[in-house]
Write a protein that holds these residues in place. Sequence first.
Motif, PDB file in Angstrom:
ATOM      1  N   GLU A 134       0.826  -1.204   0.000  1.00  0.00           N
ATOM      2  CA  GLU A 134       0.000   0.000   0.000  1.00  0.00           C
ATOM      3  C   GLU A 134       0.864   1.260   0.000  1.00  0.00           C
ATOM      4  O   GLU A 134       0.540   2.249  -0.676  1.00  0.00           O
ATOM      5  CB  GLU A 134      -0.912  -0.006   1.228  1.00  0.00           C
ATOM      6  CG  GLU A 134      -2.010  -1.066   1.166  1.00  0.00           C
ATOM      7  CD  GLU A 134      -2.820  -1.126   2.451  1.00  0.00           C
ATOM      8  OE1 GLU A 134      -2.474  -0.378   3.397  1.00  0.00           O
ATOM      9  OE2 GLU A 134      -3.782  -1.915   2.509  1.00  0.00           O
ATOM     10  N   GLU A 135       1.955   1.220   0.786  1.00  0.00           N
ATOM     11  CA  GLU A 135       2.839   2.380   0.827  1.00  0.00           C
ATOM     12  C   GLU A 135       3.510   2.625  -0.518  1.00  0.00           C
ATOM     13  O   GLU A 135       3.645   3.765  -0.968  1.00  0.00           O
ATOM     14  CB  GLU A 135       3.901   2.173   1.914  1.00  0.00           C
ATOM     15  CG  GLU A 135       3.354   2.257   3.331  1.00  0.00           C
ATOM     16  CD  GLU A 135       4.408   1.961   4.365  1.00  0.00           C
ATOM     17  OE1 GLU A 135       5.569   1.681   3.975  1.00  0.00           O
ATOM     18  OE2 GLU A 135       4.081   2.002   5.564  1.00  0.00           O
ATOM     19  N   LYS A 136       3.928   1.514  -1.160  1.00  0.00           N
ATOM     20  CA  LYS A 136       4.550   1.663  -2.478  1.00  0.00           C
ATOM     21  C   LYS A 136       3.549   2.232  -3.484  1.00  0.00           C
ATOM     22  O   LYS A 136       3.883   3.093  -4.296  1.00  0.00           O
ATOM     23  CB  LYS A 136       5.073   0.311  -2.963  1.00  0.00           C
ATOM     24  CG  LYS A 136       6.327  -0.148  -2.227  1.00  0.00           C
ATOM     25  CD  LYS A 136       6.834  -1.463  -2.792  1.00  0.00           C
ATOM     26  CE  LYS A 136       8.104  -1.910  -2.087  1.00  0.00           C
ATOM     27  NZ  LYS A 136       8.615  -3.199  -2.629  1.00  0.00           N
ATOM     28  N   ALA A 137       2.317   1.716  -3.403  1.00  0.00           N
ATOM     29  CA  ALA A 137       1.288   2.223  -4.310  1.00  0.00           C
ATOM     30  C   ALA A 137       1.000   3.690  -4.030  1.00  0.00           C
ATOM     31  O   ALA A 137       0.828   4.505  -4.952  1.00  0.00           O
ATOM     32  CB  ALA A 137       0.011   1.409  -4.145  1.00  0.00           C
ATOM     33  N   SER A 138       0.984   4.050  -2.741  1.00  0.00           N
ATOM     34  CA  SER A 138       0.738   5.433  -2.362  1.00  0.00           C
ATOM     35  C   SER A 138       1.854   6.340  -2.850  1.00  0.00           C
ATOM     36  O   SER A 138       1.617   7.437  -3.345  1.00  0.00           O
ATOM     37  CB  SER A 138       0.607   5.548  -0.841  1.00  0.00           C
ATOM     38  OG  SER A 138       0.449   6.890  -0.455  1.00  0.00           O
ATOM     39  N   ARG A 139       3.088   5.843  -2.726  1.00  0.00           N
ATOM     40  CA  ARG A 139       4.220   6.646  -3.190  1.00  0.00           C
ATOM     41  C   ARG A 139       4.180   6.826  -4.702  1.00  0.00           C
ATOM     42  O   ARG A 139       4.502   7.898  -5.232  1.00  0.00           O
ATOM     43  CB  ARG A 139       5.531   5.978  -2.782  1.00  0.00           C
ATOM     44  CG  ARG A 139       5.801   6.047  -1.289  1.00  0.00           C
ATOM     45  CD  ARG A 139       7.075   5.332  -0.935  1.00  0.00           C
ATOM     46  NE  ARG A 139       7.260   5.288   0.512  1.00  0.00           N
ATOM     47  CZ  ARG A 139       8.268   4.666   1.103  1.00  0.00           C
ATOM     48  NH1 ARG A 139       9.169   4.032   0.359  1.00  0.00           N
ATOM     49  NH2 ARG A 139       8.379   4.676   2.410  1.00  0.00           N
ATOM     50  N   SER A 140       3.778   5.793  -5.405  1.00  0.00           N
ATOM     51  CA  SER A 140       3.688   5.895  -6.861  1.00  0.00           C
ATOM     52  C   SER A 140       2.681   6.965  -7.267  1.00  0.00           C
ATOM     53  O   SER A 140       2.872   7.707  -8.221  1.00  0.00           O
ATOM     54  CB  SER A 140       3.295   4.547  -7.463  1.00  0.00           C
ATOM     55  OG  SER A 140       4.283   3.576  -7.191  1.00  0.00           O
ATOM     56  N   GLU A 141       1.597   7.030  -6.485  1.00  0.00           N
ATOM     57  CA  GLU A 141       0.562   8.020  -6.784  1.00  0.00           C
ATOM     58  C   GLU A 141       1.038   9.435  -6.433  1.00  0.00           C
ATOM     59  O   GLU A 141       0.835  10.365  -7.200  1.00  0.00           O
ATOM     60  CB  GLU A 141      -0.701   7.704  -5.991  1.00  0.00           C
ATOM     61  CG  GLU A 141      -1.382   6.400  -6.412  1.00  0.00           C
ATOM     62  CD  GLU A 141      -2.549   6.049  -5.504  1.00  0.00           C
ATOM     63  OE1 GLU A 141      -2.784   6.818  -4.542  1.00  0.00           O
ATOM     64  OE2 GLU A 141      -3.197   5.033  -5.740  1.00  0.00           O
ATOM     65  N   THR A 142       1.708   9.579  -5.272  1.00  0.00           N
ATOM     66  CA  THR A 142       2.105  10.914  -4.840  1.00  0.00           C
ATOM     67  C   THR A 142       3.315  11.449  -5.596  1.00  0.00           C
ATOM     68  O   THR A 142       3.595  12.646  -5.535  1.00  0.00           O
ATOM     69  CB  THR A 142       2.439  10.908  -3.337  1.00  0.00           C
ATOM     70  OG1 THR A 142       3.442   9.939  -3.096  1.00  0.00           O
ATOM     71  CG2 THR A 142       1.214  10.592  -2.514  1.00  0.00           C
ATOM     72  N   ARG A 143       4.051  10.601  -6.304  1.00  0.00           N
ATOM     73  CA  ARG A 143       5.234  11.072  -7.035  1.00  0.00           C
ATOM     74  C   ARG A 143       4.903  11.642  -8.413  1.00  0.00           C
ATOM     75  O   ARG A 143       5.800  11.997  -9.153  1.00  0.00           O
ATOM     76  CB  ARG A 143       6.224   9.921  -7.194  1.00  0.00           C
ATOM     77  CG  ARG A 143       6.906   9.536  -5.905  1.00  0.00           C
ATOM     78  CD  ARG A 143       7.728   8.309  -6.068  1.00  0.00           C
ATOM     79  NE  ARG A 143       8.167   7.815  -4.780  1.00  0.00           N
ATOM     80  CZ  ARG A 143       8.665   6.614  -4.583  1.00  0.00           C
ATOM     81  NH1 ARG A 143       8.760   5.782  -5.602  1.00  0.00           N
ATOM     82  NH2 ARG A 143       9.044   6.236  -3.391  1.00  0.00           N
ATOM     83  N   ASP A 144       3.674  11.704  -8.718  1.00  0.00           N
ATOM     84  CA  ASP A 144       3.282  12.253 -10.017  1.00  0.00           C
ATOM     85  C   ASP A 144       3.390  13.775  -9.974  1.00  0.00           C
ATOM     86  O   ASP A 144       2.544  14.467  -9.410  1.00  0.00           O
ATOM     87  CB  ASP A 144       1.849  11.827 -10.344  1.00  0.00           C
ATOM     88  CG  ASP A 144       1.435  12.252 -11.747  1.00  0.00           C
ATOM     89  OD1 ASP A 144       2.294  12.825 -12.467  1.00  0.00           O
ATOM     90  OD2 ASP A 144       0.279  12.035 -12.101  1.00  0.00           O
ATOM     91  N   ALA A 145       4.441  14.310 -10.554  1.00  0.00           N
ATOM     92  CA  ALA A 145       4.692  15.761 -10.541  1.00  0.00           C
ATOM     93  C   ALA A 145       3.863  16.517 -11.561  1.00  0.00           C
ATOM     94  O   ALA A 145       3.767  17.741 -11.513  1.00  0.00           O
ATOM     95  CB  ALA A 145       6.180  16.031 -10.792  1.00  0.00           C
ATOM     96  N   SER A 146       3.230  15.795 -12.470  1.00  0.00           N
ATOM     97  CA  SER A 146       2.476  16.475 -13.532  1.00  0.00           C
ATOM     98  C   SER A 146       1.197  17.131 -13.039  1.00  0.00           C
ATOM     99  O   SER A 146       0.570  17.906 -13.767  1.00  0.00           O
ATOM    100  CB  SER A 146       2.131  15.481 -14.637  1.00  0.00           C
ATOM    101  OG  SER A 146       1.305  14.436 -14.132  1.00  0.00           O
ATOM    102  N   SER A 147       0.805  16.831 -11.806  1.00  0.00           N
ATOM    103  CA  SER A 147      -0.426  17.416 -11.269  1.00  0.00           C
ATOM    104  C   SER A 147      -0.236  18.862 -10.821  1.00  0.00           C
ATOM    105  O   SER A 147      -1.202  19.541 -10.490  1.00  0.00           O
ATOM    106  CB  SER A 147      -0.929  16.580 -10.084  1.00  0.00           C
ATOM    107  OG  SER A 147       0.051  16.527  -9.060  1.00  0.00           O
TER     108      SER A 147
END
Length: 250
Positions: A134-147
């Motif tokens: 879950e943490e890895k998935a969360s990090r993948s989501e939060t690392r999106d700089a295009s937002s």
Amino acid sequence: MRALLEGNRVSRISVRGFAVASATAVTTVGAVVGVASGDTQPSNDNFEATAADTTLLADIPAGQQAQVQTASLAQQADAQAYAADATAKKSAEESARLQAAKDAKSKKEAAEAKIEAAEKAAKAAEEAKEREAEEKASRSETRDASSFSAKSSYTVAEVQAMARQMVPADQFQCFSNIVNHESTWNYQASNPSSGAYGLVQALPGSKMSSAGADWQTNPATQIKWGLSYMDDRYGSPCGAWSFWQANNWY
């Protein structure tokens, strides 16, 4: 009539003989005991007393002779010893049975406790694995700089707000500690002697191009790259911060 008298005489003689034999046996035992105790000379008084006793025994009616014939003390002692042995054996067997039952119960409880502990350990490992995923998935989501919309410049407060949205909450403080020491949240910080650049002082700064071509001007791109670097090399920003504290670099 004479025959009847003769019969009674035989009966009295038989009783008398039995009494004499009994008295003689008693006297003999007494003599042996006396010898054992140091009295080497049997007393004549004993024999005289025995003779007197036989006269009395001869007068016992024939119907009461059964009362004279009692069990010997040795036989009674043997019977008591046998009964005591049987009781002791039964008690020992019962104790052994109870101990065996107790041991079996203890082994069963130990086995059940071991199984329960193994199940708990397996469950804990599975839960930890799920949390990590879950943490890895969360990090993948939060690392999106295009937002984040690109701007010509950013304040420290704006850069920190970006980081809070991109870095997992439980890792933000560690990430912030490193950035404070490396660049004081200045996304354009540059070290002229080493060539390190940006919020996390990537060396060289061009490394951050893997996260985006705008690595020189976009704090979100630098944050994304910094997170990836800390995760890959130290497992997490907190792992990187622990290393930094021990070495003053990471």
